[in-house]
Design a protein around this motif. Structure first.
Motif, short mmCIF file in Angstrom:
data_model
loop_
_atom_site.label_atom_id
_atom_site.label_comp_id
_atom_site.label_asym_id
_atom_site.label_seq_id
_atom_site.Cartn_x
_atom_site.Cartn_y
_atom_site.Cartn_z
N PRO A 152 109.57 -101.21 27.12
CA PRO A 152 108.66 -99.90 26.75
C PRO A 152 108.18 -99.37 27.94
CG PRO A 152 107.74 -101.76 26.19
CD PRO A 152 108.91 -102.40 26.63
N ALA A 153 108.14 -99.94 29.00
CA ALA A 153 107.30 -99.06 30.14
C ALA A 153 108.47 -97.88 30.63
CB ALA A 153 106.88 -100.05 31.22
N LEU A 154 109.76 -98.41 30.98
CA LEU A 154 110.75 -97.44 31.44
C LEU A 154 111.28 -96.56 30.22
CD1 LEU A 154 112.90 -100.03 33.42
CD2 LEU A 154 111.64 -98.15 34.39
N ALA A 155 111.24 -97.09 29.32
CA ALA A 155 111.64 -96.22 27.79
C ALA A 155 110.64 -95.02 27.90
CB ALA A 155 111.59 -96.88 26.86
N ALA A 156 109.54 -95.28 28.07
CA ALA A 156 108.37 -94.23 28.29
C ALA A 156 108.34 -93.37 29.41
CB ALA A 156 107.04 -94.86 28.11
N ARG A 157 108.70 -93.98 30.64
CA ARG A 157 109.01 -93.49 31.67
C ARG A 157 109.88 -92.45 31.98
NH1 ARG A 157 106.59 -91.41 36.27
NH2 ARG A 157 107.55 -91.47 38.15
N HIS A 158 110.93 -92.70 31.32
CA HIS A 158 112.47 -91.81 31.53
C HIS A 158 112.62 -91.15 30.01
CE1 HIS A 158 112.99 -93.44 35.19
NE2 HIS A 158 113.30 -94.67 34.97
#
Ligand SMILES: [Zn+2]
Length: 255
Positions: free
Chosen positions: A229-235
């Protein structure tokens, strides 16, 4: 896809204001909330697309699916390192400029429209010898192709044994079976049924079975979930942007 490329190939007097506007938008949206892995720039948010907010990179025009695909290639460096020759159908400019810079990669673009690719190729009848390419990218193409089974068979044919093919399509992850209805041809009806005026079907995850038909090994990669979820939100990635990672088996199956 073609819209972006077509814009970039617009006459110079139209491109210059577009470039200035892009520059101004990049400055206006400087920030650190979202980041584009394709061009490496960060912003307060991405540009809205016609049907959803916060979707498109201000710098390189990458959409969610292109950011996801680039991250997939980055996280699997063996793919490009071992590719030799890569064929990219309906090339997206943002990915093309990165792929051209990969050392040792023989990179060629292809499209039915000769203005959009180096090779003018009909994906349902690819004018290349059997087993002649090491790798193929084919993202958001098959949903436009009436005979997608022929296209898939051709993609499998031109791949060398052991070669790979990455496929992405607009995917209705909640749908049990791919929906197509040849009687739906009017652009407005296709928009309603298949999500875009020029789509000829709406794929479900069972596209994997179509990809397996000519003997490819197929893995459906739930890539956004795999990144977390962190990378999905970041990108700003979309949960439905799965990557279908196909490989032509190195040896013919027995029987
Ligand atoms: Zn970008």
């Amino acid at each position: 896809m073609p819209t972006t490329i077509a814009n970039l190939r617009a006459p110079l007097h139209k491109r210059v204001p577009a470039a200035l506007q892009r520059r101004a938008a990049m400055l206006r949206h400087r920030g650190a909330t979202v980041a584009c892995p394709v061009c490496g720039h960060a912003f307060d948010r991405f540009k809205d697309d016609w049907n959803r907010p916060n979707a498109i990179c201000w710098r390189c025009g990458a959409h969610e699916r292109q950011r996801a695909l680039w991250l997939y290639l980055e996280r699997h460096p063996e793919l490009l390192a071992g590719a030799g020759e890569l064929l990219h159908f309906a090339p997206e400019w943002c990915l093309e400029r990165r792929l051209r810079a990969v050392p040792g990669l023989r990179y060629r673009t292809a499209d039915l429209d000769p203005r959009l690719g180096e090779l003018q190729l009909d994906i349902t009848e690819i004018a290349l010898p059997d087993g002649s390419v090491d790798a193929v990218l084919c993202s958001h193409v098959l949903e436009h192709i009436e005979d997608d089974r022929a296209a898939i068979a051709e993609l499998a044919r031109v791949l060398r044994p052991g070669g790979w093919l990455l496929v992405m399509v607009p995917l209705d992850v909640d749908r049990a079976a791919t929906w197509e209805d040849p009687s739906i041809v009017a652009p407005a009806e296709r928009q309603r049924a298949f999500w875009q005026y020029d789509h000829v079907r709406l794929y479900a995850p069972d596209i994997a079975e179509r990809l397996r038909a000519p003997g490819l090994q197929v893995e459906r990669v739930r890539w956004t979930r795999a990144l977390g979820p962190a990378l999905a939100a970041r990108h700003r990635l979309l949960d439905a942007d799965d990557v279908f990672h196909c490989v032509r088996p190195a040896a013919a199956a027995p029987g």
